[in-house]
Design a protein around this motif. Structure first.
Motif, PDB file in Angstrom:
ATOM      1  N   PHE A  41       3.488  30.368 -41.800  1.00 51.58           N
ATOM      2  CA  PHE A  41       3.534  29.821 -40.451  1.00 51.58           C
ATOM      3  C   PHE A  41       2.473  30.551 -39.635  1.00 51.58           C
ATOM      4  N   THR A  42       1.649  29.807 -38.916  1.00 51.39           N
ATOM      5  CA  THR A  42       0.624  30.450 -38.093  1.00 51.39           C
ATOM      6  C   THR A  42       1.290  31.077 -36.877  1.00 51.39           C
ATOM      7  N   PRO A  43       1.183  32.403 -36.696  1.00 46.16           N
ATOM      8  CA  PRO A  43       1.820  33.055 -35.547  1.00 46.16           C
ATOM      9  C   PRO A  43       1.340  32.443 -34.231  1.00 46.16           C
ATOM     10  N   MET A  44       2.249  32.379 -33.281  1.00 40.88           N
ATOM     11  CA  MET A  44       1.967  31.785 -31.986  1.00 40.88           C
ATOM     12  C   MET A  44       2.396  32.764 -30.892  1.00 40.88           C
ATOM     13  N   ALA A  45       1.484  33.057 -29.975  1.00 38.94           N
ATOM     14  CA  ALA A  45       1.828  33.933 -28.858  1.00 38.94           C
ATOM     15  C   ALA A  45       2.951  33.292 -28.053  1.00 38.94           C
ATOM     16  N   CYS A  46       3.865  34.107 -27.598  1.00 39.00           N
ATOM     17  CA  CYS A  46       4.964  33.593 -26.785  1.00 39.00           C
ATOM     18  C   CYS A  46       5.376  34.665 -25.782  1.00 39.00           C
ATOM     19  N   GLU A  47       6.211  34.252 -24.860  1.00 38.57           N
ATOM     20  CA  GLU A  47       6.781  35.173 -23.886  1.00 38.57           C
ATOM     21  C   GLU A  47       8.285  35.159 -24.114  1.00 38.57           C
ATOM     22  N   LEU A  48       8.862  36.331 -24.253  1.00 37.73           N
ATOM     23  CA  LEU A  48      10.272  36.461 -24.564  1.00 37.73           C
ATOM     24  C   LEU A  48      11.004  36.990 -23.347  1.00 37.73           C
ATOM     25  N   HIS A  49      11.996  36.229 -22.885  1.00 36.31           N
ATOM     26  CA  HIS A  49      12.825  36.609 -21.738  1.00 36.31           C
ATOM     27  C   HIS A  49      14.184  37.031 -22.278  1.00 36.31           C
ATOM     28  N   VAL A  50      14.563  38.268 -22.070  1.00 42.69           N
ATOM     29  CA  VAL A  50      15.818  38.794 -22.603  1.00 42.69           C
ATOM     30  C   VAL A  50      16.897  38.661 -21.532  1.00 42.69           C
ATOM     31  N   GLY A  51      17.978  37.974 -21.876  1.00 40.38           N
ATOM     32  CA  GLY A  51      19.062  37.699 -20.925  1.00 40.38           C
ATOM     33  C   GLY A  51      18.787  36.403 -20.182  1.00 40.38           C
ATOM     34  N   TRP A  52      19.842  35.654 -19.855  1.00 40.50           N
ATOM     35  CA  TRP A  52      19.658  34.350 -19.207  1.00 40.50           C
ATOM     36  C   TRP A  52      19.005  34.499 -17.847  1.00 40.50           C
ATOM     37  N   GLY A  53      19.262  35.571 -17.128  1.00 40.25           N
ATOM     38  CA  GLY A  53      18.725  35.721 -15.786  1.00 40.25           C
ATOM     39  C   GLY A  53      17.416  36.487 -15.722  1.00 40.25           C
ATOM     40  N   GLU A  82      22.125  39.351 -28.063  1.00 38.36           N
ATOM     41  CA  GLU A  82      21.475  39.146 -26.758  1.00 38.36           C
ATOM     42  C   GLU A  82      20.964  37.721 -26.644  1.00 38.36           C
ATOM     43  N   GLN A  83      21.119  37.146 -25.459  1.00 38.03           N
ATOM     44  CA  GLN A  83      20.608  35.811 -25.192  1.00 38.03           C
ATOM     45  C   GLN A  83      19.143  35.925 -24.782  1.00 38.03           C
ATOM     46  N   VAL A  84      18.310  35.022 -25.325  1.00 39.48           N
ATOM     47  CA  VAL A  84      16.879  35.068 -25.032  1.00 39.48           C
ATOM     48  C   VAL A  84      16.338  33.668 -24.747  1.00 39.48           C
ATOM     49  N   ARG A  85      15.226  33.643 -24.034  1.00 40.19           N
ATOM     50  CA  ARG A  85      14.459  32.409 -23.856  1.00 40.19           C
ATOM     51  C   ARG A  85      13.069  32.684 -24.398  1.00 40.19           C
ATOM     52  N   ILE A  86      12.573  31.773 -25.221  1.00 44.85           N
ATOM     53  CA  ILE A  86      11.243  31.917 -25.813  1.00 44.85           C
ATOM     54  C   ILE A  86      10.359  30.832 -25.211  1.00 44.85           C
ATOM     55  N   ASP A  87       9.322  31.251 -24.474  1.00 39.19           N
ATOM     56  CA  ASP A  87       8.365  30.318 -23.875  1.00 39.19           C
ATOM     57  C   ASP A  87       7.078  30.362 -24.676  1.00 39.19           C
ATOM     58  N   ARG A  88       6.541  29.173 -24.975  1.00 44.00           N
ATOM     59  CA  ARG A  88       5.266  29.098 -25.684  1.00 44.00           C
ATOM     60  C   ARG A  88       4.549  27.827 -25.255  1.00 44.00           C
ATOM     61  N   VAL A  89       3.236  27.826 -25.419  1.00 45.14           N
ATOM     62  CA  VAL A  89       2.440  26.654 -25.079  1.00 45.14           C
ATOM     63  C   VAL A  89       2.078  25.935 -26.364  1.00 45.14           C
ATOM     64  N   GLN A  90       2.423  24.648 -26.424  1.00 48.80           N
ATOM     65  CA  GLN A  90       2.078  23.813 -27.570  1.00 48.80           C
ATOM     66  C   GLN A  90       1.390  22.564 -27.051  1.00 48.80           C
ATOM     67  N   ALA A  91       0.211  22.297 -27.569  1.00 48.05           N
ATOM     68  CA  ALA A  91      -0.582  21.127 -27.165  1.00 48.05           C
ATOM     69  C   ALA A  91      -0.728  21.071 -25.649  1.00 48.05           C
ATOM     70  N   GLY A  92      -0.925  22.234 -25.029  1.00 41.57           N
ATOM     71  CA  GLY A  92      -1.154  22.304 -23.593  1.00 41.57           C
ATOM     72  C   GLY A  92       0.093  22.178 -22.740  1.00 41.57           C
ATOM     73  N   VAL A  93       1.263  22.130 -23.367  1.00 42.28           N
ATOM     74  CA  VAL A  93       2.522  21.966 -22.638  1.00 42.28           C
ATOM     75  C   VAL A  93       3.405  23.191 -22.870  1.00 42.28           C
ATOM     76  N   LEU A  94       3.970  23.738 -21.776  1.00 47.33           N
ATOM     77  CA  LEU A  94       4.887  24.862 -21.887  1.00 47.33           C
ATOM     78  C   LEU A  94       6.212  24.365 -22.448  1.00 47.33           C
ATOM     79  N   ARG A  95       6.647  24.984 -23.531  1.00 47.43           N
ATOM     80  CA  ARG A  95       7.936  24.658 -24.137  1.00 47.43           C
ATOM     81  C   ARG A  95       8.813  25.888 -24.095  1.00 47.43           C
ATOM     82  N   SER A  96      10.068  25.690 -23.750  1.00 45.79           N
ATOM     83  CA  SER A  96      11.035  26.782 -23.713  1.00 45.79           C
ATOM     84  C   SER A  96      12.169  26.484 -24.673  1.00 45.79           C
ATOM     85  N   ALA A  97      12.661  27.518 -25.323  1.00 46.65           N
ATOM     86  CA  ALA A  97      13.803  27.397 -26.225  1.00 46.65           C
ATOM     87  C   ALA A  97      14.752  28.548 -25.939  1.00 46.65           C
ATOM     88  N   TRP A  98      16.047  28.273 -25.975  1.00 52.06           N
ATOM     89  CA  TRP A  98      17.042  29.284 -25.705  1.00 52.06           C
ATOM     90  C   TRP A  98      17.834  29.566 -26.969  1.00 52.06           C
TER      91      TRP A  98
END
Length: 125
Positions: A41-53, A82-98
């Protein structure tokens, strides 16, 4: 029995002599090995938010994604559960996953150890 079909219950199979010296030699060579499939899998830069808030995210790398599970590398500790949100950009669109961190460990690769990388398995919600 035709090729590709499972054997019926109770059918004789191959027997293995686990004490055979040649097999023991092979098994000894594999001690300490660990499987690492991050290369598929090609690694993808992302932003990791720890905790829902969590307001600010921290940089991480998404290294695997499949069937509701994401594997993330990060240079910081995240507790299991721990609950996390993972934000990443795919095809120019910000996608978030919880999701929830189900497991984490120190990276096994030399470059992981050199950079304090930990690997986390996140089950998506």
């Amino acid at each position: 029995m035709t090729r590709g079909k499972p054997r019926p219950w109770g059918a004789p199979g191959n027997s293995v002599d686990w004490t055979a010296p040649s097999l023991q030699s092979l098994l000894t060579k594999t001690e300490g090995w660990s499987l690492d499939n991050r290369g598929v899998f090609t690694p993808m830069a992302c932003e990791l938010h720890v905790g829902w808030g969590a307001g600010a995210g921290r940089l991480a790398s998404l290294v695997f994604e499949r069937d509701g599970v994401m594997v993330v590398e990060a240079a910081f500790i995240i507790p299991n559960g721990e609950q996390v949100r993972i934000d990443r950009v795919q095809a120019g669109v910000l996608r978030s996953a919880w999701g929830i961190v189900m497991d984490g460990r120190d990276g096994h690769r030399a470059e992981d150890r050199a950079h304090g990388i930990r690997v986390y398995w996140v089950h998506m919600r």
